[in-house]
Design an enzyme around this catalytic site. Structure first.
Site, PDB file in Angstrom:
ATOM      1  N   TYR A 262      -5.087  -9.532  -3.911  1.00  0.00           N
ATOM      2  CA  TYR A 262      -5.788 -10.748  -4.413  1.00  0.00           C
ATOM      3  C   TYR A 262      -7.298 -10.652  -4.809  1.00  0.00           C
ATOM      4  O   TYR A 262      -7.513 -10.275  -4.706  1.00  0.00           O
ATOM      5  CB  TYR A 262      -4.910 -11.416  -2.763  1.00  0.00           C
ATOM      6  CG  TYR A 262      -6.129  -9.987  -1.178  1.00  0.00           C
ATOM      7  CD1 TYR A 262      -6.770  -9.085  -1.769  1.00  0.00           C
ATOM      8  CD2 TYR A 262      -7.207 -10.668  -1.375  1.00  0.00           C
ATOM      9  CE1 TYR A 262      -6.986  -7.918  -0.968  1.00  0.00           C
ATOM     10  CE2 TYR A 262      -8.619 -10.026  -0.311  1.00  0.00           C
ATOM     11  CZ  TYR A 262      -8.207  -8.571  -0.021  1.00  0.00           C
ATOM     12  OH  TYR A 262      -9.182  -8.304   0.284  1.00  0.00           O
TER      13      TYR A 262
ATOM     14  N   HIS B 144      12.151   0.639  -2.089  1.00  0.00           N
ATOM     15  CA  HIS B 144      10.877   1.869  -2.549  1.00  0.00           C
ATOM     16  C   HIS B 144      10.282   1.277  -4.061  1.00  0.00           C
ATOM     17  O   HIS B 144       9.739   0.953  -4.972  1.00  0.00           O
ATOM     18  CB  HIS B 144       9.981   2.573  -1.837  1.00  0.00           C
ATOM     19  CG  HIS B 144      10.158   2.528  -0.689  1.00  0.00           C
ATOM     20  ND1 HIS B 144      11.148   1.801   0.329  1.00  0.00           N
ATOM     21  CD2 HIS B 144       9.252   3.118   0.095  1.00  0.00           C
ATOM     22  CE1 HIS B 144      10.832   2.070   1.937  1.00  0.00           C
ATOM     23  NE2 HIS B 144       9.673   2.948   1.507  1.00  0.00           N
TER      24      HIS B 144
ATOM     25  N   ARG C  77      14.849  -5.232  -1.229  1.00  0.00           N
ATOM     26  CA  ARG C  77      13.976  -4.352  -0.333  1.00  0.00           C
ATOM     27  C   ARG C  77      14.638  -2.730  -0.964  1.00  0.00           C
ATOM     28  O   ARG C  77      15.997  -2.750  -0.484  1.00  0.00           O
ATOM     29  CB  ARG C  77      14.306  -4.358   1.214  1.00  0.00           C
ATOM     30  CG  ARG C  77      12.746  -2.960   0.898  1.00  0.00           C
ATOM     31  CD  ARG C  77      12.707  -3.414   3.039  1.00  0.00           C
ATOM     32  NE  ARG C  77      11.348  -3.207   3.750  1.00  0.00           N
ATOM     33  CZ  ARG C  77      11.643  -1.388   3.682  1.00  0.00           C
ATOM     34  NH1 ARG C  77      12.853  -0.804   3.424  1.00  0.00           N
ATOM     35  NH2 ARG C  77      10.641  -0.759   3.996  1.00  0.00           N
TER      36      ARG C  77
ATOM     37  N   GLU D 200     -17.992   2.101   3.047  1.00  0.00           N
ATOM     38  CA  GLU D 200     -17.896   0.364   2.798  1.00  0.00           C
ATOM     39  C   GLU D 200     -17.636   0.021   4.003  1.00  0.00           C
ATOM     40  O   GLU D 200     -17.301   0.203   5.181  1.00  0.00           O
ATOM     41  CB  GLU D 200     -17.295   0.001   1.586  1.00  0.00           C
ATOM     42  CG  GLU D 200     -15.509   0.068   1.482  1.00  0.00           C
ATOM     43  CD  GLU D 200     -15.077  -0.030   0.752  1.00  0.00           C
ATOM     44  OE1 GLU D 200     -15.361  -2.034   0.017  1.00  0.00           O
ATOM     45  OE2 GLU D 200     -14.223   0.001   0.526  1.00  0.00           O
TER      46      GLU D 200
ATOM     47  N   LEU E 163     -14.432  -0.406  -3.346  1.00  0.00           N
ATOM     48  CA  LEU E 163     -14.369  -1.655  -3.403  1.00  0.00           C
ATOM     49  C   LEU E 163     -15.221  -2.002  -4.696  1.00  0.00           C
ATOM     50  O   LEU E 163     -16.434  -1.641  -3.832  1.00  0.00           O
ATOM     51  CB  LEU E 163     -13.625  -2.234  -3.128  1.00  0.00           C
ATOM     52  CG  LEU E 163     -13.547  -3.959  -4.519  1.00  0.00           C
ATOM     53  CD1 LEU E 163     -11.511  -3.535  -4.479  1.00  0.00           C
ATOM     54  CD2 LEU E 163     -12.975  -5.017  -3.190  1.00  0.00           C
TER      55      LEU E 163
ATOM     56  N   ARG F 133     -11.346  -8.701 -12.049  1.00  0.00           N
ATOM     57  CA  ARG F 133     -11.220  -7.702 -11.016  1.00  0.00           C
ATOM     58  C   ARG F 133      -9.394  -8.165 -10.679  1.00  0.00           C
ATOM     59  O   ARG F 133      -8.689  -6.564 -10.260  1.00  0.00           O
ATOM     60  CB  ARG F 133     -11.829  -7.330  -9.790  1.00  0.00           C
ATOM     61  CG  ARG F 133     -11.655  -6.423  -9.084  1.00  0.00           C
ATOM     62  CD  ARG F 133     -12.341  -6.225  -8.078  1.00  0.00           C
ATOM     63  NE  ARG F 133     -12.821  -7.345  -7.003  1.00  0.00           N
ATOM     64  CZ  ARG F 133     -13.367  -7.585  -5.627  1.00  0.00           C
ATOM     65  NH1 ARG F 133     -14.636  -7.097  -5.904  1.00  0.00           N
ATOM     66  NH2 ARG F 133     -13.192  -8.798  -5.092  1.00  0.00           N
TER      67      ARG F 133
ATOM     68  N   LYS G 210      -7.508  -3.639  -5.471  1.00  0.00           N
ATOM     69  CA  LYS G 210      -7.864  -4.571  -4.049  1.00  0.00           C
ATOM     70  C   LYS G 210      -6.428  -5.204  -3.721  1.00  0.00           C
ATOM     71  O   LYS G 210      -6.349  -5.943  -4.355  1.00  0.00           O
ATOM     72  CB  LYS G 210      -8.748  -6.417  -4.692  1.00  0.00           C
ATOM     73  CG  LYS G 210      -9.228  -7.143  -3.338  1.00  0.00           C
ATOM     74  CD  LYS G 210     -10.376  -7.736  -4.496  1.00  0.00           C
ATOM     75  CE  LYS G 210     -10.663  -8.804  -2.966  1.00  0.00           C
ATOM     76  NZ  LYS G 210     -10.855  -8.455  -1.709  1.00  0.00           N
TER      77      LYS G 210
END
Ligand code: PMP
Length: 281
Positions: A33, A102, A100, A179, A204, A52, A146
């Site tokens: 995101y 992995h 579902r 951070e 990040l 990014r 991210k």
């Protein structure tokens, strides 16, 4: 008041927009995101955020075909449809829908793009100092990507808010600051060096961090990218955080330690102003 989002190729009202129960973002946090703030036709650091996003998608091997310009077009349409003047754009791309499992290897999954506009009343260049707390960094070893897998950050921010603070600052197992739960952290030390952690994969690569670093250097501030300890944080002349939605916010108390006797520092304030000045035109 229009409340329109973009989801999986369509503009839709909130009520009509549905996430599939087998969306991998929902099951695994298998999604990335970005957040971009806009103000009266100005986007703050638009290209940096989209670049990014592309980097995050590449790191997770999500095949995404939108270009920077097509994303910009959708975002501009959405802002217009929502009649928004000031606000933020949330962009999420999940790997897509599959039963579902992995592993995604060999599955032919189409990524799902969601864009949500949140209106703000205004953006204030003036700012008050905030409090922060420190806590152990218990995140996975790739916080440089991210992703929407944010549970440690969610727990950390909640702890801050419960304690009447604005942000939690993560400390790694060697005693160094990484951070904030949703921000990068900076200190101005006693030698007037402006220090923020280097991009060692443990933070990040903040887009606001990157811009502030350039603006500070252009204004003859000595910027150093290196690790600093919790003690250096407590003893700093100034501390501030940067993020897309907070811009630059001075931190005036961390745990029980007052920074700069609890007063907002000039460098922090100047950098906040410089950030806005640079995006004026
Ligand atoms: N670190 C973390 C963990 C974050 O969530 C954010 C906010 N996205 C930042 C740093 C700051 O990054 P940016 O300036 O790109 O918003």
């Amino acid at each position: 008041m229009p409340n329109i989002i973009y989801i999986n190729g369509k503009y839709a009202s909130y009520e009509d927009s549905k996430i599939h129960v087998n969306d991998r973002g929902y099951h695994f946090g298998d999604a990335v995101y970005e957040v971009i703030v806009f103000n009266n036709k100005i986007f703050y650091d638009f290209d940096g955020h989209i670049q990014r996003l592309f980097n995050s998608l590449k790191s997770l091997e999500i095949n995404f075909s939108f270009s920077m310009s097509s994303l910009k077009l959708i975002i501009k349409n959405l802002i217009k449809m929502n009649r928004a003047i000031v606000g933020s754009v949330y962009i999420q791309v999940s790997r897509g829908i599959s039963e579902r499992n992995h592993s995604y290897y060999g599955l032919n999954i189409k990524p799902i793009l969601t864009i949500i506009i949140t209106k703000k009343s205004n953006i204030d260049i003036n700012v008050k100092g905030v409090r922060a707390i420190t806590l152990d960094d218990n995140r996975w070893s790739r916080p440089d990507i991210k992703t929407t897998q944010l549970l440690p950050n969610v727990m950390a921010k909640t702890k801050a808010v419960k304690n009447g603070a604005y942000e939690s600052i993560f400390i790694d197992s060697d005693g160094y600051v990484t951070e904030g739960s949703s921000s990068n952290i900076w200190i101005l030390n006693n030698d007037n060096k402006l220090i923020t952690r280097n991009l060692d994969g443990k933070i990040l690569s903040g887009i606001t961090r990157n811009s502030i670093s350039s603006f500070a250097k252009e204004n003859n501030i000595n910027v150093v990218e290196k690790r600093f300890t919790r003690d250096e944080l407590f003893e700093a002349n100034e501390v501030f955080l940067t993020s897309a939605s907070s811009f630059v916010i001075p931190i005036i108390q961390i745990d029980n330690h007052k920074i700069n006797e609890g007063l907002v520092g000039n460098i922090s304030l100047n950098l906040r102003k410089l950030y806005f000045d640079n995006f004026k035109s």
